[in-house]
Scaffold this motif. Structure first.
Motif, PDB file in Angstrom:
ATOM      1  N   PRO A 197       9.470   5.129  -4.768  1.00 25.90           N
ATOM      2  CA  PRO A 197       9.368   5.010  -3.113  1.00 25.90           C
ATOM      3  C   PRO A 197       8.118   5.067  -2.748  1.00 25.90           C
ATOM      4  CG  PRO A 197      10.041   7.460  -3.945  1.00 25.90           C
ATOM      5  CD  PRO A 197      10.036   6.652  -5.192  1.00 25.90           C
ATOM      6  N   LEU A 198       6.951   5.535  -2.960  1.00 27.51           N
ATOM      7  CA  LEU A 198       5.956   5.595  -2.312  1.00 27.51           C
ATOM      8  C   LEU A 198       5.184   4.192  -2.541  1.00 27.51           C
ATOM      9  CD1 LEU A 198       3.791   8.858  -3.069  1.00 27.51           C
ATOM     10  CD2 LEU A 198       4.404   7.951  -0.942  1.00 27.51           C
ATOM     11  N   LEU A 199       5.419   3.319  -3.926  1.00 28.21           N
ATOM     12  CA  LEU A 199       5.006   2.094  -3.919  1.00 28.21           C
ATOM     13  C   LEU A 199       5.824   1.237  -3.070  1.00 28.21           C
ATOM     14  CD1 LEU A 199       4.280   2.035  -8.049  1.00 28.21           C
ATOM     15  CD2 LEU A 199       2.636   2.029  -6.176  1.00 28.21           C
ATOM     16  N   ASN A 200       6.948   1.539  -3.100  1.00 29.23           N
ATOM     17  CA  ASN A 200       8.012   0.431  -2.395  1.00 29.23           C
ATOM     18  C   ASN A 200       7.560   0.623  -0.561  1.00 29.23           C
ATOM     19  OD1 ASN A 200       9.623  -0.364  -4.015  1.00 29.23           O
ATOM     20  ND2 ASN A 200      10.900   1.439  -3.889  1.00 29.23           N
ATOM     21  N   ALA A 201       7.408   1.972  -0.169  1.00 29.13           N
ATOM     22  CA  ALA A 201       6.563   2.081   1.042  1.00 29.13           C
ATOM     23  C   ALA A 201       5.322   1.336   1.328  1.00 29.13           C
ATOM     24  CB  ALA A 201       6.392   3.510   1.475  1.00 29.13           C
ATOM     25  N   LEU A 202       4.638   1.292   0.285  1.00 26.48           N
ATOM     26  CA  LEU A 202       2.939   0.612   0.388  1.00 26.48           C
ATOM     27  C   LEU A 202       3.393  -0.705   0.452  1.00 26.48           C
ATOM     28  CD1 LEU A 202       0.062   0.793   0.173  1.00 26.48           C
ATOM     29  CD2 LEU A 202       0.165   0.734  -2.558  1.00 26.48           C
ATOM     30  N   VAL A 203       4.237  -1.490  -0.211  1.00 26.97           N
ATOM     31  CA  VAL A 203       4.507  -2.746  -0.328  1.00 26.97           C
ATOM     32  C   VAL A 203       4.954  -3.094   1.037  1.00 26.97           C
ATOM     33  CG1 VAL A 203       6.121  -4.966  -1.176  1.00 26.97           C
ATOM     34  CG2 VAL A 203       5.061  -3.152  -2.604  1.00 26.97           C
ATOM     35  N   TYR A 204       6.040  -2.566   1.616  1.00 25.39           N
ATOM     36  CA  TYR A 204       6.751  -2.899   2.953  1.00 25.39           C
ATOM     37  C   TYR A 204       5.749  -2.769   4.058  1.00 25.39           C
ATOM     38  CZ  TYR A 204      11.077  -2.166   0.567  1.00 25.39           C
ATOM     39  OH  TYR A 204      12.231  -2.505  -0.307  1.00 25.39           O
ATOM     40  N   TYR A 205       4.503  -1.577   3.886  1.00 27.99           N
ATOM     41  CA  TYR A 205       3.563  -1.564   4.933  1.00 27.99           C
ATOM     42  C   TYR A 205       2.722  -2.941   4.815  1.00 27.99           C
ATOM     43  CZ  TYR A 205      -0.587  -0.095   7.454  1.00 27.99           C
ATOM     44  OH  TYR A 205      -1.298   0.150   8.372  1.00 27.99           O
ATOM     45  N   LEU A 206       2.268  -3.237   3.883  1.00 29.26           N
ATOM     46  CA  LEU A 206       1.506  -4.344   3.559  1.00 29.26           C
ATOM     47  C   LEU A 206       2.159  -5.528   4.101  1.00 29.26           C
ATOM     48  CD1 LEU A 206      -0.237  -4.098   0.044  1.00 29.26           C
ATOM     49  CD2 LEU A 206      -1.033  -3.728   2.317  1.00 29.26           C
ATOM     50  N   ILE A 207       3.160  -5.904   3.820  1.00 29.10           N
ATOM     51  CA  ILE A 207       3.920  -7.136   4.171  1.00 29.10           C
ATOM     52  C   ILE A 207       4.591  -7.166   5.888  1.00 29.10           C
ATOM     53  CG2 ILE A 207       6.164  -8.588   3.915  1.00 29.10           C
ATOM     54  CD1 ILE A 207       3.794  -8.746   1.741  1.00 29.10           C
ATOM     55  N   PHE A 208       5.057  -5.750   5.986  1.00 30.45           N
ATOM     56  CA  PHE A 208       5.786  -5.875   7.468  1.00 30.45           C
ATOM     57  C   PHE A 208       5.040  -5.106   8.324  1.00 30.45           C
ATOM     58  CE2 PHE A 208       9.433  -6.208   4.535  1.00 30.45           C
ATOM     59  CZ  PHE A 208      10.269  -6.874   4.973  1.00 30.45           C
ATOM     60  N   GLY A 209       4.330  -4.018   8.036  1.00 26.17           N
ATOM     61  CA  GLY A 209       3.490  -3.623   8.920  1.00 26.17           C
ATOM     62  C   GLY A 209       2.212  -4.423   9.497  1.00 26.17           C
ATOM     63  N   LEU A 210       1.349  -4.887   8.365  1.00 26.36           N
ATOM     64  CA  LEU A 210      -0.026  -5.608   8.589  1.00 26.36           C
ATOM     65  C   LEU A 210       0.296  -7.011   8.852  1.00 26.36           C
ATOM     66  CD1 LEU A 210      -2.309  -3.808   5.847  1.00 26.36           C
ATOM     67  CD2 LEU A 210      -1.946  -3.441   8.342  1.00 26.36           C
ATOM     68  N   ILE A 211       1.212  -7.713   8.254  1.00 26.28           N
ATOM     69  CA  ILE A 211       1.280  -9.184   8.170  1.00 26.28           C
ATOM     70  C   ILE A 211       2.323  -9.667   9.122  1.00 26.28           C
ATOM     71  CG2 ILE A 211       1.944 -11.414   6.932  1.00 26.28           C
ATOM     72  CD1 ILE A 211       1.017 -10.079   4.308  1.00 26.28           C
ATOM     73  N   LEU A 212       3.461  -8.907   9.220  1.00 22.75           N
ATOM     74  CA  LEU A 212       4.377  -9.244  10.251  1.00 22.75           C
ATOM     75  C   LEU A 212       4.563  -8.451  11.479  1.00 22.75           C
ATOM     76  CD1 LEU A 212       7.449  -9.932   7.678  1.00 22.75           C
ATOM     77  CD2 LEU A 212       5.941 -11.751   8.649  1.00 22.75           C
ATOM     78  N   ASN A 213       3.598  -7.477  11.439  1.00 25.50           N
ATOM     79  CA  ASN A 213       3.529  -6.486  12.691  1.00 25.50           C
ATOM     80  C   ASN A 213       4.841  -6.026  13.128  1.00 25.50           C
ATOM     81  OD1 ASN A 213       2.214  -5.058  14.811  1.00 25.50           O
ATOM     82  ND2 ASN A 213       2.348  -6.983  16.401  1.00 25.50           N
ATOM     83  N   ALA A 214       5.582  -5.493  12.170  1.00 30.46           N
ATOM     84  CA  ALA A 214       6.990  -4.967  12.380  1.00 30.46           C
ATOM     85  C   ALA A 214       6.899  -3.469  12.913  1.00 30.46           C
ATOM     86  CB  ALA A 214       7.848  -4.922  11.008  1.00 30.46           C
TER      87      ALA A 214
END
Length: 309
Positions: free
Chosen positions: A82-99
């Protein structure tokens, strides 16, 4: 049968049996017989489950221990995945898509990690429930026991896995500024309600998966869609600002979002009650009771058919 007289043998009819003319059901009732594997009444079924509570707990622990037995990191994957999943989601949604808009960075990261951990609890309960019967046919056909033991045990396995992961979740939350407080005690009722909901869902999926094995191939797409609609990676009110209010209400009242929000509210200092839908505890209780009770009855109705055919 015959008897001899001075006039010769005379045929005598056999004495009629008291069972003559009785149907199979009447014969069974007369001699106290019952159908092998017949479905008991719900109170008796609940007692059977309670009598096998030690098996349910032991089976869940054995499955949890065996889950990563072939991996070098072993049980650490319970936390790493789950930590790796959270990291991937942060990179895509948090940084790139500004979710994460609408949330400060020191709130968004624990918000995201909490969402991933809590949603994974429900997601894995659903997936293990689908295979609870179809993946254990040897056990189902070899032994007589209440079949609900299996999906309940798998839901319990996922709860145990989440509890191990919660240690890392606490560390992440504290690194970003939250501190243990009395609100953390709210995690206990929130997780119990989610466990009840997950168990009911696992029972529903176990019956469906027992008769439709292909459901196991479809469910990953369903749970992925559910994840995107539940606000795992974004704040639903902030993301839907300017849209009709009923859309945000529907998404926030869906059970996955409700349980995530309750645990976020308990853990994260900057995530206040203004982020929660109204009557959130009542909604959480309602989902748990309705799905657990409905799922239990739905599963019980097919008790006689599991493992046959």
């Amino acid at each position: 049968m015959s008897e001899s007289t001075h006039d010769g043998p005379v045929a005598v009819s056999p004495r009629p049996s008291p069972d003559d003319g009785l149907t199979a059901a009447e014969l069974a009732a007369r001699y106290g017989l019952s159908v092998s594997g017949a479905r008991p009444a719900i109170p008796a079924y609940v007692r059977q489950l309670w009598n096998r509570r030690h098996f349910i707990v032991a089976f869940s622990r054995a499955k949890l221990s065996a889950q990563y037995s072939q991996a070098k990191l072993g049980q650490l994957w319970q936390v790493v995945t789950p930590l790796l999943n959270a990291l991937v989601y942060y990179l895509i949604f948090g940084l790139i898509l500004n979710a994460g808009r609408g949330l400060p960075k020191d709130v968004y990261i624990p918000f995201l990690v909490t969402g991933v951990f809590v949603f994974t609890f429900t997601q894995t309960s659903v997936m293990s429930g689908v295979r609870a019967i179809s993946g254990n046919l040897g056990l189902v056909r070899a032994l007589h026991f209440p079949r609900a033991s299996l999906p309940i045990s798998f839901a319990l396995q996922q709860l145990q896995q989440l509890l191990v992961s919660m240690i890392v979740l606490f560390v992440v939350v504290m690194v970003f500024g939250s501190r243990p407080s009395l609100s953390w005690l709210l995690i206990v009722p929130a997780l119990l309600l989610q466990f009840g909901f997950n168990t009911g869902l696992a029972l529903i999926m176990a019956r469906a998966g027992a008769h439709t094995p292909d459901l196991a191939q479809l469910m990953p797409f369903v749970t992925r869609t559910w994840m995107y609609a539940s606000g795992v990676m974004f704040s639903i009110p902030a993301m839907l600002e300017g849209r009709p209010g009923w859309i945000a209400d529907v998404l926030q009242w869906n059970p996955a979002a409700v349980y995530m929000d309750l645990i976020r509210f308990a853990l994260i200092d900057g995530y206040g009650s203004e982020n929660l839908p109204p009557h959130v505890w009542a909604v959480a209780l309602g989902w748990a009771v309705v799905i657990l009770a409905g799922g239990f009855v739905y599963f019980w109705k097919a008790e006689e058919r599991y493992g046959r055919g």
